[in-house]
Design a protein around this motif. Structure first.
Motif, PDB file in Angstrom:
ATOM      1  N   VAL A 252       0.878  -1.275   0.054  1.00 54.08           N
ATOM      2  CA  VAL A 252       0.017  -0.028  -0.022  1.00 54.08           C
ATOM      3  C   VAL A 252       1.003   1.485  -0.003  1.00 54.08           C
ATOM      4  CG1 VAL A 252      -1.541   1.114   1.211  1.00 54.08           C
ATOM      5  CG2 VAL A 252      -1.738  -1.162   1.188  1.00 54.08           C
ATOM      6  N   GLU A 253       1.990   1.513   0.723  1.00 55.71           N
ATOM      7  CA  GLU A 253       2.830   2.396   0.822  1.00 55.71           C
ATOM      8  C   GLU A 253       3.211   2.661  -0.473  1.00 55.71           C
ATOM      9  OE1 GLU A 253       3.071  -0.234   2.722  1.00 55.71           O
ATOM     10  OE2 GLU A 253       2.925   0.293   4.839  1.00 55.71           O
ATOM     11  N   ILE A 254       3.882   1.808  -1.399  1.00 55.99           N
ATOM     12  CA  ILE A 254       4.390   1.915  -2.508  1.00 55.99           C
ATOM     13  C   ILE A 254       3.211   2.523  -3.485  1.00 55.99           C
ATOM     14  CG2 ILE A 254       5.315   0.851  -4.861  1.00 55.99           C
ATOM     15  CD1 ILE A 254       6.963  -0.880  -2.848  1.00 55.99           C
ATOM     16  N   ASP A 255       1.873   2.005  -3.610  1.00 58.22           N
ATOM     17  CA  ASP A 255       1.007   2.265  -4.225  1.00 58.22           C
ATOM     18  C   ASP A 255       0.592   3.612  -3.911  1.00 58.22           C
ATOM     19  OD1 ASP A 255      -1.292   1.765  -6.310  1.00 58.22           O
ATOM     20  OD2 ASP A 255      -2.562   1.675  -4.564  1.00 58.22           O
ATOM     21  N   ASP A 256       0.427   4.080  -2.656  1.00 56.67           N
ATOM     22  CA  ASP A 256       0.255   5.531  -2.518  1.00 56.67           C
ATOM     23  C   ASP A 256       1.359   6.532  -2.826  1.00 56.67           C
ATOM     24  OD1 ASP A 256      -1.956   4.846  -0.943  1.00 56.67           O
ATOM     25  OD2 ASP A 256      -1.295   4.886   1.252  1.00 56.67           O
ATOM     26  N   LEU A 257       2.476   6.194  -2.846  1.00 56.36           N
ATOM     27  CA  LEU A 257       3.607   7.023  -3.149  1.00 56.36           C
ATOM     28  C   LEU A 257       3.543   7.364  -4.744  1.00 56.36           C
ATOM     29  CD1 LEU A 257       6.617   6.046  -0.870  1.00 56.36           C
ATOM     30  CD2 LEU A 257       5.505   8.530  -1.265  1.00 56.36           C
ATOM     31  N   GLU A 258       3.340   5.906  -5.421  1.00 56.80           N
ATOM     32  CA  GLU A 258       3.145   6.266  -6.885  1.00 56.80           C
ATOM     33  C   GLU A 258       2.170   7.213  -7.180  1.00 56.80           C
ATOM     34  OE1 GLU A 258       4.742   1.932  -8.292  1.00 56.80           O
ATOM     35  OE2 GLU A 258       2.703   2.286  -8.075  1.00 56.80           O
ATOM     36  N   ARG A 259       0.977   7.175  -6.577  1.00 55.22           N
ATOM     37  CA  ARG A 259      -0.205   8.193  -6.681  1.00 55.22           C
ATOM     38  C   ARG A 259       0.294   9.401  -6.349  1.00 55.22           C
ATOM     39  NH1 ARG A 259      -3.657   4.044  -5.476  1.00 55.22           N
ATOM     40  NH2 ARG A 259      -3.659   4.554  -3.202  1.00 55.22           N
ATOM     41  N   GLN A 260       1.020   9.633  -5.362  1.00 54.56           N
ATOM     42  CA  GLN A 260       1.542  10.868  -4.984  1.00 54.56           C
ATOM     43  C   GLN A 260       2.441  11.618  -6.005  1.00 54.56           C
ATOM     44  OE1 GLN A 260       2.990  11.484  -1.037  1.00 54.56           O
ATOM     45  NE2 GLN A 260       1.220  10.048  -0.300  1.00 54.56           N
ATOM     46  N   VAL A 261       3.278  10.738  -6.656  1.00 49.82           N
ATOM     47  CA  VAL A 261       4.397  11.117  -7.511  1.00 49.82           C
ATOM     48  C   VAL A 261       3.534  11.645  -8.863  1.00 49.82           C
ATOM     49  CG1 VAL A 261       6.020  10.267  -8.987  1.00 49.82           C
ATOM     50  CG2 VAL A 261       6.477   9.980  -6.497  1.00 49.82           C
ATOM     51  N   GLY A 262       2.511  10.722  -9.245  1.00 44.34           N
ATOM     52  CA  GLY A 262       1.871  11.258 -10.450  1.00 44.34           C
ATOM     53  C   GLY A 262       1.189  12.527 -10.247  1.00 44.34           C
ATOM     54  N   ARG A 263       0.527  12.735  -9.232  1.00 45.38           N
ATOM     55  CA  ARG A 263       0.032  13.937  -8.874  1.00 45.38           C
ATOM     56  C   ARG A 263       0.822  15.242  -8.877  1.00 45.38           C
ATOM     57  NH1 ARG A 263      -0.462  17.105  -4.653  1.00 45.38           N
ATOM     58  NH2 ARG A 263       0.124  15.495  -3.256  1.00 45.38           N
ATOM     59  N   LEU A 264       1.796  15.009  -8.218  1.00 47.48           N
ATOM     60  CA  LEU A 264       2.725  16.003  -8.191  1.00 47.48           C
ATOM     61  C   LEU A 264       3.552  16.378  -9.705  1.00 47.48           C
ATOM     62  CD1 LEU A 264       4.330  14.969  -4.820  1.00 47.48           C
ATOM     63  CD2 LEU A 264       3.498  17.481  -5.395  1.00 47.48           C
ATOM     64  N   SER A 265       3.662  15.291 -10.373  1.00 46.65           N
ATOM     65  CA  SER A 265       4.277  15.518 -11.760  1.00 46.65           C
ATOM     66  C   SER A 265       3.301  16.167 -12.636  1.00 46.65           C
ATOM     67  CB  SER A 265       4.299  14.208 -12.358  1.00 46.65           C
ATOM     68  OG  SER A 265       5.395  13.306 -11.930  1.00 46.65           O
ATOM     69  N   GLY A 266       1.825  16.209 -12.267  1.00 46.27           N
ATOM     70  CA  GLY A 266       0.921  16.664 -13.059  1.00 46.27           C
ATOM     71  C   GLY A 266       0.967  18.263 -12.618  1.00 46.27           C
ATOM     72  N   ASP A 267       1.356  18.410 -11.276  1.00 42.52           N
ATOM     73  CA  ASP A 267       1.080  19.803 -10.577  1.00 42.52           C
ATOM     74  C   ASP A 267       2.522  20.602 -11.329  1.00 42.52           C
ATOM     75  OD1 ASP A 267      -1.084  19.095  -9.153  1.00 42.52           O
ATOM     76  OD2 ASP A 267       0.053  19.040  -7.215  1.00 42.52           O
ATOM     77  N   VAL A 268       3.520  19.839 -11.208  1.00 42.38           N
ATOM     78  CA  VAL A 268       4.824  20.457 -11.764  1.00 42.38           C
ATOM     79  C   VAL A 268       4.555  20.819 -13.311  1.00 42.38           C
ATOM     80  CG1 VAL A 268       7.185  20.124 -12.458  1.00 42.38           C
ATOM     81  CG2 VAL A 268       6.336  19.773 -10.177  1.00 42.38           C
ATOM     82  N   SER A 269       3.896  19.783 -14.381  1.00 42.04           N
ATOM     83  CA  SER A 269       3.767  20.133 -15.389  1.00 42.04           C
ATOM     84  C   SER A 269       2.826  21.486 -15.702  1.00 42.04           C
ATOM     85  CB  SER A 269       3.264  19.141 -16.339  1.00 42.04           C
ATOM     86  OG  SER A 269       2.999  19.310 -17.510  1.00 42.04           O
ATOM     87  N   GLN A 270       1.840  21.530 -15.086  1.00 39.68           N
ATOM     88  CA  GLN A 270       0.986  22.566 -15.047  1.00 39.68           C
ATOM     89  C   GLN A 270       1.661  24.118 -14.515  1.00 39.68           C
ATOM     90  OE1 GLN A 270      -2.710  22.102 -12.627  1.00 39.68           O
ATOM     91  NE2 GLN A 270      -3.682  23.954 -13.696  1.00 39.68           N
ATOM     92  N   LEU A 271       2.202  23.885 -13.481  1.00 41.99           N
ATOM     93  CA  LEU A 271       2.880  25.100 -12.968  1.00 41.99           C
ATOM     94  C   LEU A 271       4.088  25.333 -14.000  1.00 41.99           C
ATOM     95  CD1 LEU A 271       3.058  24.291  -9.251  1.00 41.99           C
ATOM     96  CD2 LEU A 271       1.980  26.287 -10.208  1.00 41.99           C
ATOM     97  N   GLU A 272       4.522  24.830 -14.727  1.00 39.45           N
ATOM     98  CA  GLU A 272       5.826  25.247 -15.689  1.00 39.45           C
ATOM     99  C   GLU A 272       4.999  26.164 -16.599  1.00 39.45           C
ATOM    100  OE1 GLU A 272       8.678  21.308 -15.450  1.00 39.45           O
ATOM    101  OE2 GLU A 272       7.251  21.377 -16.918  1.00 39.45           O
ATOM    102  N   HIS A 273       3.835  26.017 -16.886  1.00 42.02           N
ATOM    103  CA  HIS A 273       3.198  26.854 -17.998  1.00 42.02           C
ATOM    104  C   HIS A 273       2.587  28.325 -17.305  1.00 42.02           C
ATOM    105  CE1 HIS A 273       3.179  22.897 -19.883  1.00 42.02           C
ATOM    106  NE2 HIS A 273       3.439  23.530 -20.982  1.00 42.02           N
ATOM    107  N   GLU A 274       2.853  28.224 -16.195  1.00 44.71           N
ATOM    108  CA  GLU A 274       2.102  29.606 -15.576  1.00 44.71           C
ATOM    109  C   GLU A 274       3.493  30.577 -15.406  1.00 44.71           C
ATOM    110  OE1 GLU A 274      -0.079  28.944 -11.962  1.00 44.71           O
ATOM    111  OE2 GLU A 274      -1.183  27.248 -12.930  1.00 44.71           O
ATOM    112  N   THR A 275       2.877  31.903 -15.267  1.00 45.65           N
ATOM    113  CA  THR A 275       3.808  32.929 -15.042  1.00 45.65           C
ATOM    114  C   THR A 275       3.447  33.571 -13.685  1.00 45.65           C
ATOM    115  OG1 THR A 275       2.473  34.289 -16.283  1.00 45.65           O
ATOM    116  CG2 THR A 275       4.228  33.249 -17.535  1.00 45.65           C
ATOM    117  N   GLY A 276       4.660  34.349 -13.060  1.00 46.87           N
ATOM    118  CA  GLY A 276       4.258  35.242 -12.130  1.00 46.87           C
ATOM    119  C   GLY A 276       5.108  34.602 -10.651  1.00 46.87           C
TER     120      GLY A 276
END
Length: 87
Positions: free
Chosen positions: A23-47
């Protein structure tokens, strides 16, 4: 599939636990996926605020990725040891 004997059910459950991802690995994989998406989205923002959130998200992502690698390595060692013991 439901095994009728208690011993068979226990054996099936133990076999599943050996091959199932912790479960710990599964949870971390989900967190990494979510954070990767956040980083990708934030890379396109300015400010300035976006840049700060981007750096924080990258740092958290790197931390979670390291935790994940560590757990995956430990799990890999444990499962390979179990396979050798059952051979």
């Amino acid at each position: 599939m439901r095994l009728t004997s208690t011993g068979g059910t226990l054996t099936a459950r133990l076999a599943m636990e050996r091959t199932s991802k912790p479960v710990e690995i599964d949870d971390l994989e989900r967190q990494v996926g979510r954070l990767s998406g956040d980083v990708s989205q934030l890379e396109h923002e300015t400010g300035a605020a976006s840049k700060e959130r981007l750096e924080a998200a990258r740092a958290e992502l790197a931390d979670k990725q390291e935790q994940l690698r560590s757990l995956q390595a430990r799990w890999s060692l444990e499962t390979s040891g179990e396979q050798r013991a059952s051979d």
